[in-house]
Each structure stands twice: as C-alpha cells, then as structure tokens.
Design an enzyme around this catalytic site. Sequence first.
Site, PDB file in Angstrom:
ATOM      1  N   GLU A 134      26.755  -0.954  44.320  1.00  0.00           N
ATOM      2  CA  GLU A 134      26.105  -1.339  45.364  1.00  0.00           C
ATOM      3  C   GLU A 134      24.675  -0.506  45.418  1.00  0.00           C
ATOM      4  OE1 GLU A 134      26.806  -0.965  50.031  1.00  0.00           O
ATOM      5  OE2 GLU A 134      28.403  -1.933  48.980  1.00  0.00           O
TER       6      GLU A 134
ATOM      7  N   LYS B 160      25.331   9.344  46.388  1.00  0.00           N
ATOM      8  CA  LYS B 160      26.728   9.675  45.807  1.00  0.00           C
ATOM      9  C   LYS B 160      27.599   8.882  46.430  1.00  0.00           C
ATOM     10  CE  LYS B 160      30.534  12.639  46.688  1.00  0.00           C
ATOM     11  NZ  LYS B 160      31.358  13.255  48.063  1.00  0.00           N
TER      12      LYS B 160
ATOM     13  N   TYR C  15      27.833  23.486  42.166  1.00  0.00           N
ATOM     14  CA  TYR C  15      28.656  22.332  42.265  1.00  0.00           C
ATOM     15  C   TYR C  15      29.956  22.540  41.662  1.00  0.00           C
ATOM     16  CZ  TYR C  15      24.889  19.724  44.070  1.00  0.00           C
ATOM     17  OH  TYR C  15      23.504  19.385  44.919  1.00  0.00           O
TER      18      TYR C  15
END
Length: 285
Positions: free
Chosen positions: A236, A227, A48
């Site tokens: 949330e 993600k 990443y």
Amino acid sequence: MEFVTLSNGIKMPKIGYGIYQVTPAECERCVLDALDVGYRAIDTAQGYENEREVGAAIKKSGIPREEIFITTKTWISIGGYEQGKKAIDASLQKLDTDYIDLLLIHQPYNDYYGVWRAMEEAYKAGKLKAIGVANFYADRLIDLLKHAEIPPMVDQLETHIFWQQQEAHKYMEKYNVVHESWAPFAEGRNNFFQTPLLHEIGAKHRKTAAQIALRYLLQSDVVIIPKSTHKERMQENLDILDFTLDEADMNAIAALDRNKSLFFYHNEPDTTEMLIGLEGRVKVY
C-alpha cells in the site's frame, strides 16, 4: 519507481523501506517482503542493530546488488576519524557488501567532523557511493557543508504532515541537498491516520489516508522511507505513483503543518542528554 539525482549524479529511489524498530528476529523476513513487493531502497542504521539481517535478506533475495540502494548510519558513539574508519568497515562487513550506497551521520553529536573526514576518504575509495547526515537542522547542515571538502548530499529529518520542515527544505534546496523524511507517518501520533482531511482527499482519489500523506511528501520533493512489518501495508505504501494530488489538495494539506516536532528537538539540552546517554547501548565493532 521514481528517482532523485543526488548532487554527485547518483540516482536514489524516492520511496524506500525503513526498518527502525524492526527487530533482528523479524528483519530478514520484512526486508525480503519489501523487496518482493518492489522496494529497491532499504534504510537501516548501526543503532538499529539489524544490519546483518539486511545483508542476509539482500543476498537471499537473488536481486543483483546494484539494483538495491542501501542506506545506513553511524551511531552516536562513533566520533573522530579513526573511529569513523572502523565503523564504516564494520557496516560493510555486517551488510556483507563491497559498498554502501548512502552513509549518514545519525545524530549531530560527538566529533562528527572527524567521522565526516573518514566518510570523505571512504567515498573517494568507492566504499561509499554517497554521504550525508540525519537530524542536522539547517544551522548544523550549513556549518558542515561550508567546512567539508565534500558537502552532504542528503539530510534525513523528522518530516510529516504536522511538521513539514518547510524552512529547512528551503535551505536544502539552496545547497542542493536532498530532503529525506524519517517518520513520514509520525508513528501514528496526533491521531495521524484519523486525520479527516486525509480521508476526504483519499476518497476523491480512491486512496487511503496513509497513501495521501506519503503522496504529499513525494510531491513536495521529499524522499520517504515508510515502515511496516505487514506485507500488505508495504505494498500500500508503495502504491502512490499512479495518481497526483491537485493544487487544492496540496494547499489543504500544507495548512496542517504545526511547524513543531511530535517527538523531540535535537538542539535541546534534555534531548542531547537523553540521546548521548544511549551511546553505549550499541556495539558497532
């Protein structure tokens, strides 16, 4: 937060923050936001290219290191014992930490047996608190755990409502390997967030479709790392511990399983060629 206990006794948060495709430019801000809303597990990877930013955010957060569970993964180009040792030290340096909570082999390619020996050595030395794999289907997982001194503790697979990995999950349960999901939202594919059943069940529980999908995985004993780059969505995705899906809900969502990938299969030649072709994209050390 809820935790799962790995085979070596280490406790791992059941909900973490995934940062695949979060650019280095926005990664530090995103990790700080995630930590601020309550996440205590961060999932990154050498591939990443944002390990430095993760380490910087954790330092800047002021949260004690021992309260944060860091996962990273060795890149495809890393093969063999010597490269494995260097890659582990490179991640420790980039993350600016004395230990990594969980190190995974990212893909079932190259000489991952040699890398595993380096991981076992680092585990014994305390540099790694837990070790595992990602994208190892049941056959590869069983082969590795049968020939390793220290068996994998986690296997991270594509897992979502449309590919629930129920067969793989059975083998993970059999061998005491924790099942972790990547892409729990399938990156929105197959009109994921418009799935009528998720909205129907969500209305009953006063939750969003996304929250219902995550709660289903959690109740199926799957660790999740959703993600988002938006703080309100991070919150949330974390707010799924205050309700429970009933048996009818669980059975209905189970029926959504198509038992096939929405991305690609790691045991197909075209996928192998494609992923191995990415080897040189990342400079690990």
